[in-house]
Write a protein that holds these residues in place. Structure first.
Motif, PDB file in Angstrom:
ATOM      1  N   LYS A  12      50.285  33.738  39.408  1.00 49.97           N
ATOM      2  CA  LYS A  12      48.865  33.499  39.691  1.00 49.97           C
ATOM      3  C   LYS A  12      48.638  32.725  40.986  1.00 49.97           C
ATOM      4  N   ASN A  67      43.741  36.620  36.380  1.00 47.25           N
ATOM      5  CA  ASN A  67      43.425  36.787  37.805  1.00 47.25           C
ATOM      6  C   ASN A  67      44.336  35.938  38.691  1.00 47.25           C
ATOM      7  N   LEU A  68      44.441  36.311  39.967  1.00 49.71           N
ATOM      8  CA  LEU A  68      45.075  35.436  40.946  1.00 49.71           C
ATOM      9  C   LEU A  68      44.200  34.184  41.036  1.00 49.71           C
ATOM     10  N   THR A 123      40.230  33.553  42.158  1.00 46.62           N
ATOM     11  CA  THR A 123      39.442  34.793  42.236  1.00 46.62           C
ATOM     12  C   THR A 123      38.755  35.072  40.888  1.00 46.62           C
ATOM     13  N   THR A 131      39.733  38.375  35.020  1.00 50.47           N
ATOM     14  CA  THR A 131      40.058  39.766  34.721  1.00 50.47           C
ATOM     15  C   THR A 131      39.459  40.151  33.371  1.00 50.47           C
ATOM     16  N   ASP A 165      45.542  42.926  40.377  1.00 50.85           N
ATOM     17  CA  ASP A 165      46.101  41.641  40.824  1.00 50.85           C
ATOM     18  C   ASP A 165      47.622  41.549  40.648  1.00 50.85           C
ATOM     19  N   HIS A 166      48.190  42.270  39.653  1.00 50.45           N
ATOM     20  CA  HIS A 166      49.592  41.983  39.287  1.00 50.45           C
ATOM     21  C   HIS A 166      50.501  43.196  39.121  1.00 50.45           C
ATOM     22  N   ARG A 209      33.971  41.058  41.205  1.00 49.72           N
ATOM     23  CA  ARG A 209      35.104  41.777  41.796  1.00 49.72           C
ATOM     24  C   ARG A 209      34.639  42.937  42.675  1.00 49.72           C
TER      25      ARG A 209
END
Ligand code: AMP
Ligand code: MG
Length: 344
Positions: A54, A143-144, A147, A150, A159-160, A301
């Motif tokens: 993250k 989420n990162l 930001t 999710t 994000d991942h 987003r």
């Protein structure tokens, strides 16, 4: 690595996800609030992977997710009666309680605090994954860091993808904002973050509730706070967000006068036609605040994905779930609010 996609319809999903967690891997999990990035909450090395994935500051503690109220006793001591009453009333559900931590909980999970945050999520699938893994699962929003959170599997993969072991797709999150957090190590208990369980509901069980300053105001970088995570910039798209408050007419007047090309308007469904020339995006209906909480992060987003220079946002008023939406939007806006009734 390839991120394994696990569908909720696949009967083997729970045991596959639990095995990965037992081995110290990272699995994104659906909950009714937002998608969490899960790891074995008692394994210091597994938890460290969450912070790396993250980009989360080390001093921001994690929430431990349990399969049932009884599992609280594995990780907390001196559990007050109020905690059992809240669990009885609101679990499984979007409520996190801060309680004294047992030594079994690693410092990496609590960010060195003597307390730990605990929640029992309202997803049968996620609760069976927790039960099968045999441990409490640490799971911050997937989420990162910094930001918008999710609320769909697509957000998590954005994000991942390729950086976590697996994702369990449970569809879009019903509540859409993170859990309510209440600190029960103080008397009266303290609301640290509003969410799907409203302050009104908490007061009904607890009698009294203090609202932490971080809920309503910007916390200074150097200020000492109950939970360090509360002072970080949150939920924000890349472009600056400004909340425009006031009546529908006053706000539309202000925004239409100030709008420039490249800017966007984040508004209620009911207001779309007032902003025809301003590239508006609706995040739900003002008449149905639950639709606003469910739609907020997806909208934030979307505003992130294009070359947006500024976002004018409309924020609901009132209590209940609207109170949580106000909190997230104000944080996304770094508490920048223009009152259209007084500003020209
Ligand atoms: P999230 O990243 O959405 O999972 O949120 C986790 C948040 O829970 C943190 O940023 C803290 O604000 C809060 N939290 C977790 N553990 C504690 C704790 N022991 N005491 C107070 N707040 C906590
Ligand atoms: Mg978060």
């Amino acid at each position: 690595m390839d991120t394994l996609y696990l569908s909720a319809d696949n009967k083997a999903t729970a045991s596959i996800a639990a095995d990965i967690l037992k081995k110290g891997g990272l699995v994104a999990l659906p909950t009714e609030t937002v998608y969490g990035l899960g790891a074995n909450g008692l394994d210091e090395n597994a938890v460290a992977k969450i912070f790396i994935a993250k980009g989360r500051p080390q001093d921001n503690p994690l929430i431990l997710h349990v399969a049932d109220p009884a599992q609280m006793e594995d990780i907390c001591h001196d559990i007050p009666q109020a905690a059992w009453r809240l669990a009885q009333a609101f679990w499984p559900g979007p409520l996190t309680m801060v309680l004294p931590a047992k030594d079994i909980v690693p410092k990496g999970t609590t960010a060195g605090l003597s307390t730990v945050a605990v929640r029992c999520p309202d997803s049968d699938l996620t609760r069976s994954i927790i039960r099968l893994s045999g441990v409490p699962i640490a799971a911050p929003s997937a989420n990162l860091s910094g930001t918008p959170s999710t609320t769909t599997a697509a957000h998590v993969l954005h994000d991942h993808n390729g950086k976590i072991d697996a994702i369990v797709d449970g569809g879009a999150c019903r509540v859409g904002v993170e859990s309510t957090i209440v600190d029960l190590t103080e008397q009266p208990p303290r609301l640290l973050r509003p969410g799907g369980i409203t302050p009104e509901q908490l007061v009904e069980i607890l009698g009294e509730l203090t609202v932490d300053k971080a809920v309503t105001a910007q916390i200074d970088k150097d200020e000492v706070v109950k939970a360090p995570g509360m002072k970080y910039r949150h939920y924000a798209p890349k472009a600056p967000v400004v909340i425009v408050s006031g009546s529908r007419e006053a706000a539309a007047g202000y925004i239409n006068r100030h709008y420039e090309k490249g800017q966007r308007v984040l508004c209620f469904q009911e207001e779309l036609e007032l902003y025809r020339g301003c590239d508006p995006l609706s995040y739900g209906s003002e008449a149905d605040p639950a639709s606003l909480s469910a739609g907020l992060f997806d909208a934030l987003r979307q505003l992130d994905s294009s070359a947006v220079t500024k976002v004018y946002a409309r924020c609901p008023v009132g209590g209940g779930i609207a109170y949580a939406v106000q909190n997230r939007l104000k944080k996304a806006a770094a508490f920048q609010i223009i009152d259209a009734e007084v500003e020209a």
